[in-house]
Every structure is written in structure tokens, then in C-alpha cells.
Write a protein that holds these residues in place. Sequence first.
Motif, PDB file in Angstrom:
ATOM      1  N   VAL A   1      43.238  30.662  36.722  1.00  0.00           N
ATOM      2  CA  VAL A   1      43.446  29.386  37.423  1.00  0.00           C
ATOM      3  C   VAL A   1      44.721  29.504  38.252  1.00  0.00           C
ATOM      4  CG1 VAL A   1      43.691  26.889  37.142  1.00  0.00           C
ATOM      5  CG2 VAL A   1      42.350  28.185  35.465  1.00  0.00           C
ATOM      6  N   ASP A   2      44.579  29.512  39.567  1.00  0.00           N
ATOM      7  CA  ASP A   2      45.732  29.658  40.469  1.00  0.00           C
ATOM      8  C   ASP A   2      46.307  28.293  40.812  1.00  0.00           C
ATOM      9  OD1 ASP A   2      45.959  32.466  41.039  1.00  0.00           O
ATOM     10  OD2 ASP A   2      44.014  32.314  42.034  1.00  0.00           O
ATOM     11  N   ILE A   3      47.585  28.106  40.484  1.00  0.00           N
ATOM     12  CA  ILE A   3      48.247  26.836  40.792  1.00  0.00           C
ATOM     13  C   ILE A   3      49.274  27.091  41.897  1.00  0.00           C
ATOM     14  CG2 ILE A   3      49.598  24.924  39.863  1.00  0.00           C
ATOM     15  CD1 ILE A   3      46.779  25.162  38.597  1.00  0.00           C
TER      16      ILE A   3
ATOM     17  N   GLU B   1      49.831  39.485  49.051  1.00  0.00           N
ATOM     18  CA  GLU B   1      50.836  38.413  49.073  1.00  0.00           C
ATOM     19  C   GLU B   1      50.170  37.179  48.491  1.00  0.00           C
ATOM     20  OE1 GLU B   1      54.047  38.028  49.562  1.00  0.00           O
ATOM     21  OE2 GLU B   1      54.229  40.122  50.116  1.00  0.00           O
ATOM     22  N   PRO B   2      50.777  36.529  47.477  1.00  0.00           N
ATOM     23  CA  PRO B   2      50.103  35.384  46.880  1.00  0.00           C
ATOM     24  C   PRO B   2      49.927  34.233  47.872  1.00  0.00           C
ATOM     25  CG  PRO B   2      52.332  35.630  46.003  1.00  0.00           C
ATOM     26  CD  PRO B   2      52.055  36.849  46.832  1.00  0.00           C
ATOM     27  N   GLY B   3      48.892  33.462  47.661  1.00  0.00           N
ATOM     28  CA  GLY B   3      48.663  32.267  48.482  1.00  0.00           C
ATOM     29  C   GLY B   3      47.208  32.042  48.851  1.00  0.00           C
ATOM     30  N   PHE B   4      46.480  33.134  49.053  1.00  0.00           N
ATOM     31  CA  PHE B   4      45.098  32.975  49.521  1.00  0.00           C
ATOM     32  C   PHE B   4      44.190  34.014  48.890  1.00  0.00           C
ATOM     33  CE2 PHE B   4      47.958  31.322  52.698  1.00  0.00           C
ATOM     34  CZ  PHE B   4      47.403  30.071  52.981  1.00  0.00           C
ATOM     35  N   GLY B   5      42.940  33.629  48.638  1.00  0.00           N
ATOM     36  CA  GLY B   5      41.940  34.582  48.180  1.00  0.00           C
ATOM     37  C   GLY B   5      41.382  35.360  49.368  1.00  0.00           C
ATOM     38  N   GLY B   6      40.618  36.378  49.055  1.00  0.00           N
ATOM     39  CA  GLY B   6      39.893  37.104  50.099  1.00  0.00           C
ATOM     40  C   GLY B   6      40.711  38.065  50.942  1.00  0.00           C
ATOM     41  N   GLN B   7      41.916  38.437  50.493  1.00  0.00           N
ATOM     42  CA  GLN B   7      42.735  39.385  51.258  1.00  0.00           C
ATOM     43  C   GLN B   7      42.439  40.826  50.810  1.00  0.00           C
ATOM     44  OE1 GLN B   7      46.995  38.024  51.913  1.00  0.00           O
ATOM     45  NE2 GLN B   7      46.537  36.813  50.102  1.00  0.00           N
TER      46      GLN B   7
ATOM     47  N   MET C   1      39.585  38.707  39.530  1.00  0.00           N
ATOM     48  CA  MET C   1      38.647  38.913  40.640  1.00  0.00           C
ATOM     49  C   MET C   1      38.108  37.570  41.113  1.00  0.00           C
ATOM     50  SD  MET C   1      36.675  42.249  39.086  1.00  0.00           S
ATOM     51  CE  MET C   1      35.697  42.747  40.487  1.00  0.00           C
ATOM     52  N   GLY C   2      38.455  37.204  42.341  1.00  0.00           N
ATOM     53  CA  GLY C   2      37.979  35.948  42.908  1.00  0.00           C
ATOM     54  C   GLY C   2      36.721  36.165  43.716  1.00  0.00           C
ATOM     55  N   THR C   3      36.925  36.522  44.974  1.00  0.00           N
ATOM     56  CA  THR C   3      35.812  36.717  45.900  1.00  0.00           C
ATOM     57  C   THR C   3      34.751  37.654  45.319  1.00  0.00           C
ATOM     58  OG1 THR C   3      37.448  36.502  47.656  1.00  0.00           O
ATOM     59  CG2 THR C   3      35.280  37.351  48.286  1.00  0.00           C
ATOM     60  N   ALA C   4      35.196  38.789  44.752  1.00  0.00           N
ATOM     61  CA  ALA C   4      34.229  39.801  44.293  1.00  0.00           C
ATOM     62  C   ALA C   4      33.332  39.259  43.193  1.00  0.00           C
ATOM     63  CB  ALA C   4      34.972  41.042  43.799  1.00  0.00           C
TER      64      ALA C   4
ATOM     65  N   VAL D   1      46.487  30.854  33.394  1.00  0.00           N
ATOM     66  CA  VAL D   1      47.026  29.983  34.443  1.00  0.00           C
ATOM     67  C   VAL D   1      48.204  30.669  35.144  1.00  0.00           C
ATOM     68  CG1 VAL D   1      48.061  27.732  34.936  1.00  0.00           C
ATOM     69  CG2 VAL D   1      46.238  27.917  33.229  1.00  0.00           C
ATOM     70  N   HIS D   2      48.085  30.839  36.445  1.00  0.00           N
ATOM     71  CA  HIS D   2      49.048  31.575  37.288  1.00  0.00           C
ATOM     72  C   HIS D   2      49.804  30.559  38.136  1.00  0.00           C
ATOM     73  CE1 HIS D   2      49.379  34.697  40.853  1.00  0.00           C
ATOM     74  NE2 HIS D   2      50.559  34.368  40.360  1.00  0.00           N
ATOM     75  N   LEU D   3      51.068  30.305  37.742  1.00  0.00           N
ATOM     76  CA  LEU D   3      51.866  29.287  38.435  1.00  0.00           C
ATOM     77  C   LEU D   3      52.606  29.902  39.627  1.00  0.00           C
ATOM     78  CD1 LEU D   3      53.449  27.335  35.418  1.00  0.00           C
ATOM     79  CD2 LEU D   3      51.344  26.818  36.690  1.00  0.00           C
TER      80      LEU D   3
ATOM     81  N   PRO E   1      37.849  36.065  36.284  1.00  0.00           N
ATOM     82  CA  PRO E   1      37.440  35.541  37.602  1.00  0.00           C
ATOM     83  C   PRO E   1      38.366  34.404  38.043  1.00  0.00           C
ATOM     84  CG  PRO E   1      35.534  35.759  36.137  1.00  0.00           C
ATOM     85  CD  PRO E   1      36.770  35.958  35.292  1.00  0.00           C
ATOM     86  N   SER E   2      38.793  34.446  39.308  1.00  0.00           N
ATOM     87  CA  SER E   2      39.696  33.428  39.837  1.00  0.00           C
ATOM     88  C   SER E   2      38.894  32.315  40.496  1.00  0.00           C
ATOM     89  CB  SER E   2      40.639  34.047  40.879  1.00  0.00           C
ATOM     90  OG  SER E   2      41.295  33.003  41.584  1.00  0.00           O
ATOM     91  N   ILE E   3      39.060  31.096  39.960  1.00  0.00           N
ATOM     92  CA  ILE E   3      38.257  29.966  40.460  1.00  0.00           C
ATOM     93  C   ILE E   3      38.674  29.508  41.853  1.00  0.00           C
ATOM     94  CG2 ILE E   3      37.480  29.093  38.230  1.00  0.00           C
ATOM     95  CD1 ILE E   3      39.775  26.977  38.487  1.00  0.00           C
ATOM     96  N   LEU E   4      39.701  30.139  42.414  1.00  0.00           N
ATOM     97  CA  LEU E   4      40.021  29.855  43.808  1.00  0.00           C
ATOM     98  C   LEU E   4      38.821  30.206  44.699  1.00  0.00           C
ATOM     99  CD1 LEU E   4      42.623  28.851  45.178  1.00  0.00           C
ATOM    100  CD2 LEU E   4      43.190  31.221  45.692  1.00  0.00           C
ATOM    101  N   ALA E   5      37.999  31.151  44.222  1.00  0.00           N
ATOM    102  CA  ALA E   5      36.834  31.582  45.000  1.00  0.00           C
ATOM    103  C   ALA E   5      35.553  30.853  44.593  1.00  0.00           C
ATOM    104  CB  ALA E   5      36.642  33.090  44.854  1.00  0.00           C
TER     105      ALA E   5
ATOM    106  N   ALA F   1      46.345  42.662  37.309  1.00  0.00           N
ATOM    107  CA  ALA F   1      46.546  42.726  38.758  1.00  0.00           C
ATOM    108  C   ALA F   1      45.669  41.666  39.411  1.00  0.00           C
ATOM    109  CB  ALA F   1      46.216  44.112  39.300  1.00  0.00           C
ATOM    110  N   ASP F   2      46.095  41.222  40.605  1.00  0.00           N
ATOM    111  CA  ASP F   2      45.482  40.045  41.237  1.00  0.00           C
ATOM    112  C   ASP F   2      45.551  40.182  42.748  1.00  0.00           C
ATOM    113  OD1 ASP F   2      44.724  37.451  41.924  1.00  0.00           O
ATOM    114  OD2 ASP F   2      46.407  36.467  40.920  1.00  0.00           O
ATOM    115  N   GLY F   3      44.374  40.180  43.376  1.00  0.00           N
ATOM    116  CA  GLY F   3      44.316  40.182  44.834  1.00  0.00           C
ATOM    117  C   GLY F   3      43.508  41.346  45.381  1.00  0.00           C
ATOM    118  N   GLY F   4      42.352  41.023  45.955  1.00  0.00           N
ATOM    119  CA  GLY F   4      41.537  42.048  46.614  1.00  0.00           C
ATOM    120  C   GLY F   4      40.884  43.033  45.655  1.00  0.00           C
ATOM    121  N   ILE F   5      40.737  42.650  44.389  1.00  0.00           N
ATOM    122  CA  ILE F   5      40.124  43.585  43.430  1.00  0.00           C
ATOM    123  C   ILE F   5      38.600  43.441  43.490  1.00  0.00           C
ATOM    124  CG2 ILE F   5      40.000  44.308  41.013  1.00  0.00           C
ATOM    125  CD1 ILE F   5      42.841  43.285  40.657  1.00  0.00           C
TER     126      ILE F   5
END
Length: 211
Positions: free
Chosen positions: A32-34, A139-145, A191-194, A64-66, A5-9, A169-173
Motif C-alpha cells: 500500500v503506497d501512501i 524514483e518514488p512517486g509513480f507506478g509504471g516506471q 510488483m504493481g503494473t506487472a 504499508v510504504h509511507l 502486489p502494489s495496489i497503486l496499479a 525492492a519496489d519499482g519496475g519489477i
Amino acid sequence: MKVAPSILAADPLSMGCDVQRMVDAGTDWIHVDIMDAHFVPNLSFSPALTEALHERFPALPLDVHLMMDEPEKYIDVFIDAGASVLTIHAEIAADVAALLDYIRSRGVKAGLSVKPGTPAEAIRHLLPHADMVLVMTVEPGFGGQAFNPDMLGKLTALREMGYTGLLEADGGISMKNVALLRQHGLDVAVMGTAMFSSADPKADMDAIHAL
Ligand code: DX5
Ligand code: ZN
């Protein structure tokens, strides 16, 4: 398969409780998205948050994803803060192979991430240096895409190139596409938002673990 789970969400004002909820649901890792506001047009967390998470949850692997132009300045900082997996991007100017080797030499899994526009072929020479490849499905930078299904072919291409390490994989999963990703060789679903908006994260994680 595993879930991260991505804590950005997560709710930044309830970070400890939100991560505890994921731990109680049986999470494998926490992602952890940095973000440095240069490599991507957004800013996120400081090393202090990684350190605080590691102190509160010492047994929980921190992935940790730099997303940084100059991750070499922060590799030691995030390893000292408690990262178990440390991922850098292939698109940076530095000597990526040397940085991956350095991360490994510190006893941490070395991750290599590619943006949607970077083909699998571009990282062929780097694969022997990576314990994990993180394929960005937005595209990296924001959750919820929205998840980009064209990236499924990149997962297949990496396996066809003989890559046998971890694939993330990362983004919209979401629960709607995670089985499809598994069919294309995925090992770890970020998985962030989900996950943070799930009504029953334990049921979702049980289903993912069974894939
Ligand atoms: C995007 C980040 C992701 C993001 C995923 O740049 O790397 O980790 O948090 O968020 P969702 O799952 O909401 O797309
Ligand atoms: Zn990420």
C-alpha cells in the motif's frame, strides 16, 4: 521469495475485486503506497483504505510504504488501521532510528526505504533498527516506471555490510527481472503494473515463490 502486489496499479473503482484476485492467486502481502504530495509529487490513499482492506482481508499482511515527509504523524494511524509492515524513508528529517524502534515496539515489522540516490552506506547505522530494507528501483512517486539496474549493486552492498533482515525492492519489477533480483539477495518483490496487468497472476506468483 515473496511477492507484494502494489495496489497503486489496481483499478481504484474495483479495489476489492482486484485485491481478491491477488489473494486467489496466492499473494503473500499487499503493498500500500501512501504519498503525501510533499515527499513525492503525487497523492494516493488515505488510512481509511488500509483499514477497509484489513477488515475485508484480516489474514492478509498489509505492507504499508509511507512516502511522507512527516511519517511520525501517521505511524499510529496506519498501525491501528492494520499495517503488518510499516516502512518509512531514510531521507526524512526526523530521528529515523527512534521511529523504527517505535514501530517495532508496537509489534509491527519496521521497514526502512532508500531512494535511488541514497547509498547503502548512508543507512549502515540504521540497519540494526530495521526488520526490512526497501530499496527503491525507481524514483518514488509513480507506478509504471522503468527498473533501474544500478540498484542491484545496492542490494549486494547491504548483504556485504552484514544485513541479514528482509530485503524488498519496489519499482519496475516484472517477470523479466525478478530472478535477477533474487540472485542479488531479494526476499520480497513489490510488483504493481506487472502483477495487476498479468494474464495469469497465479502462474507468475507460483514462479516467484519457486525462486
Ligand atoms: C512507486 C511506488 C511503487 C509502485 C510500483 O513510488 O512505491 O510501489 O506502485 O509500481 P510498478 O511495479 O508499476 O513500477
Ligand atoms: Zn511502494
